[in-house]
Scaffold this active site. Structure first.
Site, short mmCIF file in Angstrom:
data_model
loop_
_atom_site.label_atom_id
_atom_site.label_comp_id
_atom_site.label_asym_id
_atom_site.label_seq_id
_atom_site.Cartn_x
_atom_site.Cartn_y
_atom_site.Cartn_z
N HIS A 1 -24.43 -70.85 -3.12
CA HIS A 1 -24.61 -69.15 -3.42
C HIS A 1 -24.80 -68.35 -2.24
CE1 HIS A 1 -27.72 -71.31 -6.62
NE2 HIS A 1 -26.75 -70.86 -7.15
N CYS B 1 -34.88 -70.82 -2.19
CA CYS B 1 -34.57 -71.28 -3.36
C CYS B 1 -36.06 -71.72 -4.33
CB CYS B 1 -33.99 -72.48 -3.37
SG CYS B 1 -32.27 -72.48 -2.67
#
Length: 261
Positions: free
Chosen positions: A163, A248
């Site tokens: 990501h 996250c």
């Protein structure tokens, strides 16, 4: 909304060790240690004045603990994502129910795919990683949602990590930080500061100059402390084995719910 800021968290699945991997080799994950580390992470949020709100667990989804990927907060509006990984799509339901219960209006990525780990917000600019998990249609869908909310979306080609926020995050003053070998183009960012460790690329702004960071990046923590911030280290080694980082594991609800969707 209460005066205490809230943060969404989700307990790890008993199948955490089976989580998806894209850029790392699979190594054993100690699920009992992971649970203790998750508890320590939540405690760090609480100690910093945040009120953790548990999103319902999804035991059948190994990656469910990475709750950031299921929703993007644009001011007081919750944008429910559409994960690029098919196995992760059931994770969004519990997040949607939770934010609605807290009073947040929701918008939904209804075309393409987008995961929250690909979204880095700096002021009213929303940088979105074009990765294996977030496609062009997903970027366009977020752009349509953000425009009337006063936010501008800029797509960032991202090829070296899972990501965008696996490569870079931002300090409270807007400086972008990252570990250069994993950043496609450090020159893209107008204010970029290199970190000496991969784990030093990731910070969570806890307020009052405090930055949640991985304990695996002590040299980066020293550098950030020298910039006038206060690192708050947490051990997340088991989640790092699964391409996870401190961003996250939570979603910070910094704004009160919008009065319009």
């Amino acid at each position: 909304m209460t005066d205490t800021p809230r943060a969404l968290v989700r307990p790890p699945s008993p199948h955490l060790a089976d989580g998806l991997l894209t850029h790392l080799e699979r190594v054993p994950v100690d699920i009992d240690l992971a649970r203790r580390q998750w508890d320590g992470y939540v405690t760090a949020l609480t100690d910093a004045g945040w009120d953790p709100v548990e999103v319902p667990a999804v035991p059948e989804c190994p990656d469910g603990v990475f709750v950031e990927d299921t929703v993007v907060m644009i001011g007081g509006t919750a944008v429910i994502t559409h994960p690029g990984a098919q196995s992760r799509r059931p994770e969004t339901l519990g997040t949607s129910v939770t934010v609605r219960a807290l009073g947040y209006p929701t918008a939904t990525i209804d075309d393409g795919s987008l995961e929250g780990g690909d979204v880095l917000k700096i002021g009213s600019t929303v940088y979105v990683g074009r990765t294996e998990r977030t496609d062009a249609a997903g970027v366009a869908a977020l752009r349509r949602i953000c425009a009337p909310l006063g936010h501008r979306v800029i797509a960032v080609p991202t090829t070296k990590v899972l990501h965008l926020k696996s490569a870079v995050t931002a300090l409270p003053d807007g400086t972008v930080i990252g570990y250069p070998p994993l950043v496609d183009d450090p020159g893209f960012w107008p204010h970029f500061r290199a970190m000496p460790e991969e784990g030093g690329s990731h910070v969570v702004d806890l307020g009052d100059g405090r930055l949640l960071m991985a304990a695996s990046a002590p040299r980066s923590a020293e550098l950030i402390a020298d910039l006038g911030f206060t690192p708050v280290p947490v051990d997340i080694s088991e989640f790092e084995k699964l391409e996870g980082c401190v961003t996250c594991l939570s979603v910070r609800l910094r704004h009160a719910p919008s009065t319009t969707a």
